[in-house]
Scaffold this motif. Structure first.
Motif, PDB file in Angstrom:
ATOM      1  N   LYS A 135      54.564  47.869 -72.250  1.00  0.00           N
ATOM      2  CA  LYS A 135      54.143  48.187 -70.887  1.00  0.00           C
ATOM      3  C   LYS A 135      52.722  47.662 -70.701  1.00  0.00           C
ATOM      4  N   ARG A 136      52.578  46.736 -69.824  1.00  0.00           N
ATOM      5  CA  ARG A 136      51.268  46.195 -69.472  1.00  0.00           C
ATOM      6  C   ARG A 136      51.093  46.343 -67.973  1.00  0.00           C
ATOM      7  N   GLU A 137      49.951  45.863 -67.482  1.00  0.00           N
ATOM      8  CA  GLU A 137      49.724  45.939 -66.045  1.00  0.00           C
ATOM      9  C   GLU A 137      50.955  45.374 -65.325  1.00  0.00           C
ATOM     10  N   THR A 138      51.207  45.893 -64.155  1.00  0.00           N
ATOM     11  CA  THR A 138      52.402  45.527 -63.412  1.00  0.00           C
ATOM     12  C   THR A 138      52.489  44.017 -63.217  1.00  0.00           C
ATOM     13  N   LYS A 139      53.581  43.466 -63.662  1.00  0.00           N
ATOM     14  CA  LYS A 139      53.847  42.036 -63.508  1.00  0.00           C
ATOM     15  C   LYS A 139      55.205  41.893 -62.826  1.00  0.00           C
ATOM     16  N   ASP A 140      55.321  40.875 -62.041  1.00  0.00           N
ATOM     17  CA  ASP A 140      56.590  40.563 -61.415  1.00  0.00           C
ATOM     18  C   ASP A 140      57.507  39.959 -62.488  1.00  0.00           C
ATOM     19  N   PRO A 141      58.630  40.606 -62.803  1.00  0.00           N
ATOM     20  CA  PRO A 141      59.532  40.081 -63.839  1.00  0.00           C
ATOM     21  C   PRO A 141      59.977  38.644 -63.573  1.00  0.00           C
ATOM     22  N   THR A 142      60.138  38.303 -62.308  1.00  0.00           N
ATOM     23  CA  THR A 142      60.535  36.937 -61.963  1.00  0.00           C
ATOM     24  C   THR A 142      59.464  35.940 -62.397  1.00  0.00           C
ATOM     25  N   GLU A 143      58.207  36.318 -62.242  1.00  0.00           N
ATOM     26  CA  GLU A 143      57.095  35.457 -62.657  1.00  0.00           C
ATOM     27  C   GLU A 143      57.064  35.306 -64.181  1.00  0.00           C
ATOM     28  N   ILE A 144      57.286  36.406 -64.890  1.00  0.00           N
ATOM     29  CA  ILE A 144      57.306  36.353 -66.360  1.00  0.00           C
ATOM     30  C   ILE A 144      58.422  35.420 -66.827  1.00  0.00           C
ATOM     31  N   ILE A 145      59.594  35.547 -66.249  1.00  0.00           N
ATOM     32  CA  ILE A 145      60.726  34.697 -66.632  1.00  0.00           C
ATOM     33  C   ILE A 145      60.426  33.231 -66.338  1.00  0.00           C
ATOM     34  N   LYS A 146      59.831  32.960 -65.186  1.00  0.00           N
ATOM     35  CA  LYS A 146      59.451  31.586 -64.840  1.00  0.00           C
ATOM     36  C   LYS A 146      58.459  31.018 -65.857  1.00  0.00           C
ATOM     37  N   ASN A 147      57.503  31.845 -66.267  1.00  0.00           N
ATOM     38  CA  ASN A 147      56.513  31.420 -67.261  1.00  0.00           C
ATOM     39  C   ASN A 147      57.163  31.161 -68.617  1.00  0.00           C
ATOM     40  N   ILE A 148      58.114  32.014 -68.998  1.00  0.00           N
ATOM     41  CA  ILE A 148      58.842  31.800 -70.254  1.00  0.00           C
ATOM     42  C   ILE A 148      59.610  30.488 -70.194  1.00  0.00           C
ATOM     43  N   GLU A 149      60.299  30.255 -69.097  1.00  0.00           N
ATOM     44  CA  GLU A 149      61.065  29.007 -68.958  1.00  0.00           C
ATOM     45  C   GLU A 149      60.171  27.775 -69.051  1.00  0.00           C
ATOM     46  N   SER A 150      58.941  27.883 -68.559  1.00  0.00           N
ATOM     47  CA  SER A 150      58.044  26.722 -68.554  1.00  0.00           C
ATOM     48  C   SER A 150      57.516  26.367 -69.946  1.00  0.00           C
ATOM     49  N   VAL A 151      57.530  27.321 -70.887  1.00  0.00           N
ATOM     50  CA  VAL A 151      57.006  27.048 -72.239  1.00  0.00           C
ATOM     51  C   VAL A 151      58.095  27.063 -73.310  1.00  0.00           C
ATOM     52  N   LEU A 152      59.315  27.358 -72.933  1.00  0.00           N
ATOM     53  CA  LEU A 152      60.389  27.585 -73.899  1.00  0.00           C
ATOM     54  C   LEU A 152      60.672  26.386 -74.800  1.00  0.00           C
ATOM     55  N   ALA A 153      60.744  25.201 -74.246  1.00  0.00           N
ATOM     56  CA  ALA A 153      61.056  24.015 -75.063  1.00  0.00           C
ATOM     57  C   ALA A 153      59.980  23.772 -76.118  1.00  0.00           C
ATOM     58  N   LYS A 154      58.728  23.889 -75.722  1.00  0.00           N
ATOM     59  CA  LYS A 154      57.621  23.695 -76.659  1.00  0.00           C
ATOM     60  C   LYS A 154      57.643  24.774 -77.734  1.00  0.00           C
ATOM     61  N   PHE A 155      57.894  26.011 -77.342  1.00  0.00           N
ATOM     62  CA  PHE A 155      57.934  27.105 -78.305  1.00  0.00           C
ATOM     63  C   PHE A 155      59.095  26.928 -79.286  1.00  0.00           C
ATOM     64  N   GLN A 156      60.239  26.508 -78.791  1.00  0.00           N
ATOM     65  CA  GLN A 156      61.391  26.262 -79.663  1.00  0.00           C
ATOM     66  C   GLN A 156      61.045  25.204 -80.710  1.00  0.00           C
ATOM     67  N   SER A 157      60.325  24.182 -80.306  1.00  0.00           N
ATOM     68  CA  SER A 157      59.905  23.129 -81.229  1.00  0.00           C
ATOM     69  C   SER A 157      58.966  23.674 -82.308  1.00  0.00           C
ATOM     70  N   ILE A 158      58.045  24.546 -81.931  1.00  0.00           N
ATOM     71  CA  ILE A 158      57.119  25.159 -82.892  1.00  0.00           C
ATOM     72  C   ILE A 158      57.896  25.999 -83.910  1.00  0.00           C
ATOM     73  N   VAL A 159      58.853  26.776 -83.429  1.00  0.00           N
ATOM     74  CA  VAL A 159      59.650  27.616 -84.320  1.00  0.00           C
ATOM     75  C   VAL A 159      60.494  26.745 -85.251  1.00  0.00           C
ATOM     76  N   GLN A 160      61.074  25.687 -84.718  1.00  0.00           N
ATOM     77  CA  GLN A 160      61.866  24.770 -85.547  1.00  0.00           C
ATOM     78  C   GLN A 160      60.991  24.181 -86.658  1.00  0.00           C
ATOM     79  N   THR A 161      59.769  23.810 -86.332  1.00  0.00           N
ATOM     80  CA  THR A 161      58.839  23.279 -87.336  1.00  0.00           C
ATOM     81  C   THR A 161      58.565  24.319 -88.412  1.00  0.00           C
ATOM     82  N   SER A 162      58.389  25.575 -88.012  1.00  0.00           N
ATOM     83  CA  SER A 162      58.114  26.620 -89.004  1.00  0.00           C
ATOM     84  C   SER A 162      59.304  26.797 -89.951  1.00  0.00           C
TER      85      SER A 162
END
Length: 135
Positions: free
Chosen positions: A102-129
């Motif tokens: 629980k953090r300060e009120t965030k719009d869930p739609t905004e959080i999901i959009k932000n996750i989608e924008s970094v997901l490919a890069k993050f997947q690559s980092i995890v694959q490297t690990s």
């Protein structure tokens, strides 16, 4: 005697991971989780599973997120950091915490959009690990 270059070794490891992902029952714990993660249609589920893998690989004691962020910074030096209370956290940890705590009120739609924008890069980092920790 044939000496392989680092690139050749990495290509072999990538091929091994791809093969193991095709049949996850024969893979390591991390490969099984990675296979499960990349098959998720929901970006939040995929992201959380990927974060779990990285947390499992880098975990050291109570301050585990710090180690996740240190690893991310080593692979993506230009990663964006955010201040939360007295801690600095990468965009990936920030997004994970916005979902998991629980953090300060965030719009869930905004959080999901932000996750989608970094997901490919993050997947690559995890694959490297995983590549770095495969035996």
């Amino acid at each position: 005697m044939c000496i392989k270059t680092k690139e050749e070794v990495n290509k072999e490891k990538i091929a091994e991971i791809k093969q193991l992902c095709m049949s996850p029952e024969s893979g390591s714990f991390y490969i099984k989780l990675f296979s499960l993660a990349i098959r998720q249609k929901d970006p939040v589920a995929k992201f959380i599973l990927l974060y779990l893998i990285l947390l499992s690989i880098t975990a050291k004691g109570d301050e585990r997120q710090i180690y996740v962020d240190k690893y991310i910074k080593s692979k993506q030096p230009d990663v964006k950091f955010f201040q939360y209370n007295k801690r600095r956290e990468t965009i990936y940890t920030k997004l994970r915490n916005e979902i998991a705590h629980k953090r300060e009120t965030k719009d869930p739609t905004e959080i999901i959009k932000n996750i989608e924008s970094v997901l490919a890069k993050f997947q690559s980092i995890v694959q490297t690990s995983i590549l770095e920790n495969i035996n």
